[in-house]
Write an enzyme that holds these catalytic residues in place. Structure first.
Site, mmCIF file in Angstrom:
data_model
loop_
_atom_site.group_PDB
_atom_site.id
_atom_site.type_symbol
_atom_site.label_atom_id
_atom_site.label_comp_id
_atom_site.label_asym_id
_atom_site.label_seq_id
_atom_site.Cartn_x
_atom_site.Cartn_y
_atom_site.Cartn_z
ATOM 1 N N CYS A 1 0.816 -1.217 0.000
ATOM 2 C CA CYS A 1 0.000 0.000 0.000
ATOM 3 C C CYS A 1 0.852 1.272 0.000
ATOM 4 O O CYS A 1 1.455 1.584 -1.023
ATOM 5 C CB CYS A 1 -1.000 -0.045 1.152
ATOM 6 S SG CYS A 1 -2.406 1.061 0.863
ATOM 7 N N ARG B 1 -12.329 6.684 -1.091
ATOM 8 C CA ARG B 1 -11.224 5.750 -0.864
ATOM 9 C C ARG B 1 -11.632 4.397 -1.428
ATOM 10 O O ARG B 1 -12.808 4.022 -1.406
ATOM 11 C CB ARG B 1 -10.931 5.608 0.635
ATOM 12 C CG ARG B 1 -10.423 6.886 1.267
ATOM 13 C CD ARG B 1 -10.010 6.644 2.704
ATOM 14 N NE ARG B 1 -8.799 5.836 2.804
ATOM 15 C CZ ARG B 1 -7.566 6.311 2.635
ATOM 16 N NH1 ARG B 1 -7.378 7.581 2.351
ATOM 17 N NH2 ARG B 1 -6.525 5.512 2.747
ATOM 18 N N HIS C 1 -3.485 -5.423 2.292
ATOM 19 C CA HIS C 1 -3.182 -5.607 3.712
ATOM 20 C C HIS C 1 -3.848 -6.913 4.121
ATOM 21 O O HIS C 1 -4.407 -7.626 3.309
ATOM 22 C CB HIS C 1 -3.805 -4.484 4.548
ATOM 23 C CG HIS C 1 -3.334 -3.111 4.236
ATOM 24 N ND1 HIS C 1 -2.109 -2.636 4.634
ATOM 25 C CD2 HIS C 1 -3.941 -2.083 3.594
ATOM 26 C CE1 HIS C 1 -1.993 -1.364 4.252
ATOM 27 N NE2 HIS C 1 -3.086 -1.010 3.611
HETATM 28 N N1 GLN Z 1 -1.890 6.882 2.320
HETATM 29 C C1 GLN Z 1 -2.021 6.057 1.159
HETATM 30 C C2 GLN Z 1 -3.373 6.199 0.492
HETATM 31 O O1 GLN Z 1 -4.328 6.551 1.139
HETATM 32 C C3 GLN Z 1 -1.726 4.613 1.526
HETATM 33 C C4 GLN Z 1 -2.716 4.046 2.495
HETATM 34 C C5 GLN Z 1 -2.330 2.711 3.049
HETATM 35 O O2 GLN Z 1 -1.144 2.381 3.166
HETATM 36 N N2 GLN Z 1 -3.330 1.949 3.476
HETATM 37 O O3 GLN Z 1 -3.502 5.956 -0.689
#
Ligand code: GLN
Length: 244
Positions: A98, A132, A199
Site C-alpha cells: 500500500c 477511498r 493488507h
Molecule cells: N496513504 C495512502 C493512500 O491513502 C496509503 C494508504 C495505506 O497504506 N493503506 O492511498
C-alpha cells in the site's frame, strides 16, 4: 532436502509504515523460516538511517498514512534509494504494501505536491478526491512456479496507481478495486520488486505467497512443506470475505 541456512529481512520504517498490522508480515516470514530450521535475521532502518544493499534478502515496507509517507519519502531519497536500487539490481526482493508500494514508484501526487518515490517500479500514484478504495479484495496472480494462484486481503487507499510499460501488474482483480478501481489490475512487479495494495496482513492470509517470497529470496530454494491447516483456513476465510 537441504534447506538454506538463513533469511535476512530488512524492515523499512517499521514504526511509521505499519498500518493494519502490516508488521504481521514479518512475523509470518520469521515463523515459516524457523519452523523449517532456517535462521531468520531481522534488521530495520528508520528515518535518518542508511541501509546496506547487501545486508538483506528481502527489503520490506508496509502501509502508512499520507503524513507518515511524506516523512518517509524525503528520507528514502536521501538515505535509501540508491541502496535499494543496488539491492534490486542484484535480485534481492523488495516488497511494498500500500503506502510502501506507492513509494516504490516514481512519485505520489498529493494535490499540488508530488512525493518522490524510489523509482524501482514504473508506476505513478495520484491521490484522488474521489472515494477511498476500500474493502476485501481477491486477485489472481501468475508468478514463476505459482500459476493462477489467489491472493486475498483488504485494501484501503485514497491513491490511484497507474502502471507504465516497464511494470507488470501483480495480478488481475477478481473482487475489489485494485490499483485504481478502473483497469482491473492490482499491484505491480518489475524483476524482484513487488508492490501490492493488499493488507490483511498480506502474508498470514496467503501462506503460499510467504513461501514464494522466502524461496525466491533464497535463490529458488526448495522449501519443506509445513502443516498449513490453520493457514489454509485463514486464506479461505479471506477469500470468502472478498466474496470468492
Ligand atoms: N496513504 C495512502 C493512500 O491513502 C496509503 C494508504 C495505506 O497504506 N493503506 O492511498
Amino acid at each position: 532436502m537441504s534447506e538454506p541456512e538463513k533469511l535476512r529481512v530488512c524492515a523499512l520504517y517499521p514504526e511509521l509504515m505499519n498500518i493494519y498490522a502490516d508488521r504481521g508480515n514479518l512475523l509470518m516470514l520469521r515463523r515459516r523460516c524457523q519452523w523449517r530450521g532456517i535462521a531468520f535475521e531481522l534488521t530495520s532502518a528508520g528515518i535518518g538511517e542508511d541501509i546496506d544493499p547487501d545486508g538483506a534478502d528481502i527489503f520490506y515496507m508496509g502501509g502508512g498514512q499520507d503524513r507518515d509517507q511524506e516523512l518517509c519519502a524525503a528520507d528514502l531519497v536521501e538515505h535509501k534509494r540508491e541502496s535499494l536500487r543496488a539491492a534490486a539490481a542484484r535480485g534481492a526482493i523488495v516488497l511494498g504494501v500500500c503506502g510502501g508500494y506507492q513509494l516504490l514508484g516514481h512519485d505520489y501526487q498529493l494535490g499540488a505536491r508530488a512525493l518522490p518515490g524510489v523509482g524501482l517500479l514504473d508506476v505513478r500514484t495520484v491521490r484522488s478526491d474521489g472515494p477511498r478504495l476500500t474493502g476485501n479484495v481477491a486477485i489472481e496472480v501468475d508468478l514463476p512456479g505459482a500459476h493462477a494462484r489467489v491472493l486475498a486481503g483488504f485494501e484501503n487507499h485514497g491513491g490511484r496507481t497507474h502502471l507504465g510499460p516497464q511494470a507488470s501488474p501483480l495480478g488481475r482483480v477478481l473482487r475489489g478495486h485494485g490499483n485504481n478501481g478502473s483497469d482491473g489490475y492490482e499491484g505491480a512487479r518489475q524483476g524482484s520488486v513487488i508492490g501490492t495494495y493488499l493488507h490483511g496482513p498480506l502474508l498470514p492470509k496467503n501462506a503460499w505467497f510467504a513461501d514464494w517470497l522466502i524461496s525466491s529470496a533464497l535463490g529458488g530454494a526448495a522449501l519443506e512443506p509445513l502443516d498449513d491447516e490453520l493457514e489454509e483456513l485463514a486464506h479461505a476465510t479471506a477469500r470468502a470475505a472478498a466474496g470468492l
